[in-house]
Write a protein that holds these residues in place. Sequence first.
Motif, short mmCIF file in Angstrom:
data_model
loop_
_atom_site.label_atom_id
_atom_site.label_comp_id
_atom_site.label_asym_id
_atom_site.label_seq_id
_atom_site.Cartn_x
_atom_site.Cartn_y
_atom_site.Cartn_z
N ALA A 57 -5.56 7.95 -10.06
CA ALA A 57 -5.39 6.57 -9.60
C ALA A 57 -3.93 6.18 -9.72
N GLY A 58 -3.47 5.32 -8.83
CA GLY A 58 -2.07 4.91 -8.88
C GLY A 58 -1.13 6.04 -8.47
N HIS A 59 0.15 5.79 -8.59
CA HIS A 59 1.15 6.78 -8.18
C HIS A 59 2.26 6.85 -9.23
N VAL A 60 2.99 7.96 -9.20
CA VAL A 60 4.14 8.12 -10.08
C VAL A 60 5.27 8.75 -9.28
N ALA A 61 6.50 8.30 -9.51
CA ALA A 61 7.65 8.86 -8.81
C ALA A 61 8.03 10.20 -9.44
N CYS A 78 16.20 1.15 -11.00
CA CYS A 78 14.91 1.14 -11.71
C CYS A 78 14.93 0.08 -12.81
N ARG A 79 14.15 -0.95 -12.65
CA ARG A 79 14.14 -2.04 -13.64
C ARG A 79 13.33 -1.70 -14.88
N GLY A 99 5.28 2.84 -11.10
CA GLY A 99 4.76 3.11 -9.76
C GLY A 99 5.11 2.04 -8.75
N CYS A 100 6.27 1.38 -8.90
CA CYS A 100 6.65 0.30 -7.97
C CYS A 100 7.17 0.84 -6.64
N LYS A 101 7.59 2.10 -6.63
CA LYS A 101 8.03 2.79 -5.41
C LYS A 101 9.42 2.38 -4.95
N ASP A 113 9.45 12.02 -4.45
CA ASP A 113 8.07 12.03 -3.98
C ASP A 113 7.25 10.99 -4.74
N PHE A 114 6.02 10.73 -4.24
CA PHE A 114 5.21 9.65 -4.84
C PHE A 114 3.74 10.09 -4.87
N PRO A 115 3.42 11.15 -5.62
CA PRO A 115 2.04 11.66 -5.61
C PRO A 115 1.08 10.74 -6.39
N VAL A 116 -0.21 10.92 -6.12
CA VAL A 116 -1.23 10.20 -6.89
C VAL A 116 -1.19 10.72 -8.33
N ARG A 117 -1.31 9.78 -9.27
CA ARG A 117 -1.19 10.13 -10.70
C ARG A 117 -2.53 10.64 -11.24
#
Length: 294
Positions: A57-61, A78-79, A99-101, A113-117
């Motif tokens: 669920a969600g994503h990670v950079a 990146c904040r 995961g703000c992208k 990349d931004f795969p599903v976590r």
Amino acid sequence: MPEITVISGKGGTGKTTVTAAFVHLAGNAVLCDLDVDAPDLPLILRPTREVAVDFRAGHVAVIDPSRCNACGFCMDICRFGAIVAADGEYAVNPLACEGCKACVALCPAGAIDFPVRRCGRRYRSQTRFGPLIHAQLFPGAENSGLLVSELRREARELAVTTGRKIILSDGAPGIGCPVISSLTGTQLAVLVTEPTPSGRHDLERVAELTARFEVPAAVILNKADLGGPAAGAVREACAARGLPIIAEIPYDPGVTAAMVAGQTVTEAGIEAVAAPLRAAWSAILELTAARRAA
């Protein structure tokens, strides 16, 4: 399909001990451990896992070093401080990534990349009392509410296919996302508390939550004989809210021995504790039936 969910405003009240006893008494239930951050019910039921699947669920950079030109722009924007640098190379700390992208969208080299976590594992198991649906989130993983919803959906499907008449769940402590996900649509919430000031305070918080979601609730006061004035304060708080106390359970050192042995307190024959729990289970069935008939 009646669903009964045992929760508590705080950890350490004996919620799982109570749930395990109800599991023994229910006889024909689908069991569900909805405390996906720290599931304790398997410690007592000692399940045999039959099915295990990843929960994603969600994503990670994720920075691809072969495409990264080491400009450092991702670190600047990146904040959450999730970008780390070492020896001129950049990487994402997955525990800090929200995961703000933003880095994915703005990287000049298109190197992120931004795969599903992958957040945890879900299980379908067998116990000596029936099937158990449970899960374990990885440390720091998010989306516990979504995982709880998936577990409840699987439990309902399993109850239909196996002909079991009730779903009995051990919820998470507190009032956060997994508790909210465990409450919506349940027929009865059983609130387990202890006779301490923090027990009363957190009972009131979780009682407020059940009221907000219009979920009927009943209270079990654990270790009721140890509290003195604090036990009286819990009773007064329940009376003020119209919450029935369906059992007052005394302290008994045999409870700990039963847990260590992997037994429910009703299996272990600790009668001082088992008797009020049997009475509480009868009251739960009556309250659930009344709710369904209304």
